[in-house]
Design a protein around this motif. Structure first.
Motif, PDB file in Angstrom:
ATOM      1  N   GLY A  13       7.180  -5.524  27.241  1.00 26.29           N
ATOM      2  CA  GLY A  13       6.311  -6.733  27.850  1.00 26.29           C
ATOM      3  C   GLY A  13       5.204  -6.012  28.487  1.00 26.29           C
ATOM      4  N   PHE A  14       4.445  -6.607  29.347  1.00 28.44           N
ATOM      5  CA  PHE A  14       3.333  -6.299  29.991  1.00 28.44           C
ATOM      6  C   PHE A  14       3.211  -6.802  31.480  1.00 28.44           C
ATOM      7  N   LEU A  15       2.934  -5.908  32.412  1.00 27.36           N
ATOM      8  CA  LEU A  15       2.681  -6.233  33.674  1.00 27.36           C
ATOM      9  C   LEU A  15       1.267  -6.490  33.784  1.00 27.36           C
ATOM     10  N   TYR A  16       0.847  -7.608  34.645  1.00 24.17           N
ATOM     11  CA  TYR A  16      -0.603  -7.906  34.908  1.00 24.17           C
ATOM     12  C   TYR A  16      -0.640  -8.203  36.532  1.00 24.17           C
ATOM     13  N   PRO A  17      -1.086  -6.869  37.183  1.00 23.57           N
ATOM     14  CA  PRO A  17      -0.873  -7.092  38.488  1.00 23.57           C
ATOM     15  C   PRO A  17      -1.947  -7.878  39.274  1.00 23.57           C
ATOM     16  N   GLN A  18      -3.182  -8.185  38.530  1.00 21.83           N
ATOM     17  CA  GLN A  18      -4.250  -8.923  39.007  1.00 21.83           C
ATOM     18  C   GLN A  18      -3.960 -10.475  38.965  1.00 21.83           C
ATOM     19  N   ASP A  19      -2.751 -11.023  38.275  1.00 23.30           N
ATOM     20  CA  ASP A  19      -2.278 -12.360  38.306  1.00 23.30           C
ATOM     21  C   ASP A  19      -1.884 -12.826  39.790  1.00 23.30           C
ATOM     22  N   ALA A  20      -2.298 -14.046  39.953  1.00 21.06           N
ATOM     23  CA  ALA A  20      -1.722 -14.449  41.489  1.00 21.06           C
ATOM     24  C   ALA A  20      -1.476 -15.917  41.519  1.00 21.06           C
ATOM     25  N   GLN A  21      -1.322 -16.417  42.669  1.00 23.37           N
ATOM     26  CA  GLN A  21      -1.033 -17.952  42.755  1.00 23.37           C
ATOM     27  C   GLN A  21      -1.584 -18.327  44.166  1.00 23.37           C
ATOM     28  N   VAL A  22      -2.057 -19.670  44.237  1.00 19.74           N
ATOM     29  CA  VAL A  22      -2.344 -20.420  45.431  1.00 19.74           C
ATOM     30  C   VAL A  22      -1.539 -21.537  45.528  1.00 19.74           C
ATOM     31  N   GLN A  23      -1.535 -22.159  46.541  1.00 22.08           N
ATOM     32  CA  GLN A  23      -0.868 -23.673  46.681  1.00 22.08           C
ATOM     33  C   GLN A  23      -2.161 -24.517  46.165  1.00 22.08           C
ATOM     34  N   PRO A  24      -2.222 -25.345  45.131  1.00 25.79           N
ATOM     35  CA  PRO A  24      -3.710 -25.767  44.858  1.00 25.79           C
ATOM     36  C   PRO A  24      -4.220 -26.936  45.552  1.00 25.79           C
ATOM     37  N   ALA A  25      -3.255 -27.793  46.026  1.00 24.07           N
ATOM     38  CA  ALA A  25      -3.729 -28.931  46.816  1.00 24.07           C
ATOM     39  C   ALA A  25      -4.124 -28.528  48.146  1.00 24.07           C
ATOM     40  N   GLN A  26      -3.642 -27.284  48.672  1.00 25.54           N
ATOM     41  CA  GLN A  26      -3.990 -26.837  49.826  1.00 25.54           C
ATOM     42  C   GLN A  26      -5.185 -26.225  49.829  1.00 25.54           C
ATOM     43  N   ALA A  27      -5.319 -25.398  48.514  1.00 23.76           N
ATOM     44  CA  ALA A  27      -6.599 -24.648  48.602  1.00 23.76           C
ATOM     45  C   ALA A  27      -7.861 -25.601  48.194  1.00 23.76           C
ATOM     46  N   ALA A  28      -7.514 -26.799  47.560  1.00 22.60           N
ATOM     47  CA  ALA A  28      -8.845 -27.539  47.342  1.00 22.60           C
ATOM     48  C   ALA A  28      -9.210 -28.242  49.058  1.00 22.60           C
ATOM     49  N   ALA A  29      -8.211 -28.697  49.722  1.00 16.52           N
ATOM     50  CA  ALA A  29      -8.255 -29.289  51.024  1.00 16.52           C
ATOM     51  C   ALA A  29      -9.254 -28.190  51.844  1.00 16.52           C
ATOM     52  N   ARG A  30      -8.610 -26.768  51.811  1.00 16.70           N
ATOM     53  CA  ARG A  30      -9.277 -26.176  52.680  1.00 16.70           C
ATOM     54  C   ARG A  30     -10.586 -25.626  52.145  1.00 16.70           C
ATOM     55  N   LEU A  31     -10.972 -25.315  50.851  1.00 13.37           N
ATOM     56  CA  LEU A  31     -12.309 -25.176  50.505  1.00 13.37           C
ATOM     57  C   LEU A  31     -13.156 -26.372  50.817  1.00 13.37           C
ATOM     58  N   LEU A  32     -12.872 -27.587  50.752  1.00 15.80           N
ATOM     59  CA  LEU A  32     -13.528 -28.803  50.958  1.00 15.80           C
ATOM     60  C   LEU A  32     -13.794 -28.663  52.576  1.00 15.80           C
ATOM     61  N   ALA A  33     -12.950 -28.449  53.444  1.00 13.17           N
ATOM     62  CA  ALA A  33     -13.032 -28.601  54.843  1.00 13.17           C
ATOM     63  C   ALA A  33     -14.087 -27.627  55.176  1.00 13.17           C
ATOM     64  N   ALA A  34     -13.842 -26.229  54.689  1.00 13.36           N
ATOM     65  CA  ALA A  34     -14.821 -25.037  55.020  1.00 13.36           C
ATOM     66  C   ALA A  34     -16.278 -25.442  54.499  1.00 13.36           C
ATOM     67  N   SER A  35     -16.559 -26.250  53.417  1.00 15.45           N
ATOM     68  CA  SER A  35     -17.714 -26.369  53.081  1.00 15.45           C
ATOM     69  C   SER A  35     -18.457 -27.245  54.052  1.00 15.45           C
ATOM     70  N   GLY A  36     -17.945 -28.149  54.707  1.00 14.04           N
ATOM     71  CA  GLY A  36     -18.823 -29.046  55.570  1.00 14.04           C
ATOM     72  C   GLY A  36     -19.225 -30.208  55.054  1.00 14.04           C
ATOM     73  N   ALA A  37     -18.617 -30.459  53.798  1.00 12.13           N
ATOM     74  CA  ALA A  37     -19.349 -31.472  53.051  1.00 12.13           C
ATOM     75  C   ALA A  37     -19.145 -33.070  53.580  1.00 12.13           C
ATOM     76  N   GLU A  38     -19.774 -33.921  53.386  1.00  6.60           N
ATOM     77  CA  GLU A  38     -19.388 -35.257  53.714  1.00  6.60           C
ATOM     78  C   GLU A  38     -18.418 -35.705  52.420  1.00  6.60           C
ATOM     79  N   VAL A  39     -17.396 -36.353  52.812  1.00  8.68           N
ATOM     80  CA  VAL A  39     -16.362 -36.501  51.523  1.00  8.68           C
ATOM     81  C   VAL A  39     -16.070 -38.128  51.608  1.00  8.68           C
ATOM     82  N   TYR A  40     -16.211 -38.573  50.586  1.00  5.20           N
ATOM     83  CA  TYR A  40     -15.912 -40.028  50.445  1.00  5.20           C
ATOM     84  C   TYR A  40     -14.945 -40.324  49.323  1.00  5.20           C
TER      85      TYR A  40
END
Length: 378
Positions: free
Chosen positions: A131-158
């Motif tokens: 096989g092949f190992l790819y050290p650059q592959d990673a993972q995030v918790q997607p819903a949390q990532a979306a929520a935190r990026l949105l909060a950090a943007s300061g956007a008005e959210v509807y």
């Protein structure tokens, strides 16, 4: 104005705000209520051949690492690496050629012999060829990532407001540029509108009277009972790469297995184009379970606690649509990422921010031109 509160829309909001713009986000559901919430959070370079999508993935990989430093706990970033395994020597040879092209583009791909695979993953099946190992592959918790990026943007959210129309300025034969959107509750005015509606990106484009052939591609994920960390990396069989690149509408499945910090193991991945059919497919679930157990025999007697599925936003050439749409002044697209939207979100946001501010883009946006599909035949 950004339509879509998934991770791509949130990333567009984040980078647009960093570029000095005032941002608003509207979604007919909750944050991460569509494809993002049904994703595993994969940030992959390993499954992409050399070309525009890999360039976008490499840019995103660097941006995700930066975001992990800015938002360390909130997004659950884990640089676990990916391991692609082959059942026979012919497949190893094919993976070797694939990796050579990736290395030329800047990917770190390390060949792993059959005797070393179990050092990386002690519970792997013993008869794999390498096989092949790819050290650059990673993972995030997607819903949390979306929520935190949105909060950090300061956007008005509807939230809970479906966009029912795109508002146009006066012009001959409907040629005026956009001036905002109409939702089920109000009008929201803005000089630019970003279509980050994921699987529904084609429907948003249709509100502007233009074609964008986004189709839903359904996929299932199995979630096991909590376990000790029996899977250390994201591990998948080599045929997953072919499934990602395939345009087939029929059911495809290949073992993709990864552990999580909380203990459950996630098992994917299936792909099929069946519209927005949400029915459960026992055929797909049986395939996933048997393929995962073949890869990791220790999973054969493990309980599956739940199953979930989502719809990937599929475009015919497997590249997202990113950038300004000259057919409708003021309209921008950021959709059609299929199963890679979480991984490609930061680079997409950076490209959109550059387009909105008429700044130099971080990479060549030409391959992602939203008009590349032309007009559909009559």
């Amino acid at each position: 104005m950004i339509i879509g509160a998934g991770v791509v829309g949130a990333a567009c909001a984040y980078y647009a705000a960093r570029a000095g713009l005032c941002v608003a986000v509207v979604d007919r559901g909750p944050v991460a209520g569509g494809t993002t919430g049904a994703g595993e959070g994969n940030l992959l370079v390993s499954d992409k051949e050399a070309g525009p999508e890999l360039d976008l993935a490499l840019l995103s990989a660097g941006l995700w690492r930066e975001l992990a430093l800015e938002l360390p706990q909130e997004i659950e970033y884990e640089s676990k690496g990916g391991l692609v395994v082959a059942a026979d020597e012919a497949t190893v040879k094919a993976l070797r050629g694939f990796a050579d092209g990736q290395r030329a583009a800047g990917v770190d791909a390390v060949e792993v012999g059959p005797g070393d695979l179990r050092d990386l993953e002690p519970h792997l099946a013993p008869d794999l060829a390498g096989g092949f190992l790819y050290p650059q592959d990673a993972q995030v918790q997607p819903a949390q990532a979306a929520a935190r990026l949105l909060a950090a943007s300061g956007a008005e959210v509807y939230l809970g407001e479906e966009v029912t129309a795109l508002l146009r300025s006066p012009g001959p034969a409907g040629s005026g540029g956009l001036r905002g959107v109409r939702t089920s509750r109000r009008e929201l005015l803005a000089p630019a509108v970003v279509n980050a509606a994921g699987t529904w990106g084609g429907a948003v484009a249709a509100l502007a009277g233009i074609p964008l052939p986004v189709l839903p591609r359904k996929g299932f994920v199995l979630v096991t009972e909590p376990l000790p960390r029996v899977v250390r990396h994201k591990v998948y069989a080599a045929d997953y790469i072919a499934d990602v690149a395939s345009g087939s509408a029929s059911l495809q499945s290949s073992a993709v297995v990864e552990g999580t910090p909380a203990g459950p193991v996630l098992i994917g991945a299936t792909r099929e184009r069946v519209g927005f059919d949400r029915s459960l497919s026992t055929q797909a679930l049986r395939r996933l379970a048997s393929q995962a157990a073949a890869l990791f025999p220790v999973l054969a007697d493990v309980r599956v606690l739940r199953v979930y599925h989502g719809f990937r936003p599929y475009l015919p050439d497997h590249l997202p649509a990113i950038g300004a749409d000259p057919r409708v002044p003021g309209l921008f697209h950021a959709c059609g990422h299929e199963g890679a939207g979480i991984g490609l979100a930061p680079a997409t946001g950076a490209l959109i921010a550059a387009a909105l501010t008429d700044s130099p883009p971080p990479l060549d946006p030409t391959p992602f031109d939203p008009t590349r599909f032309g007009e559909p035949p009559e």
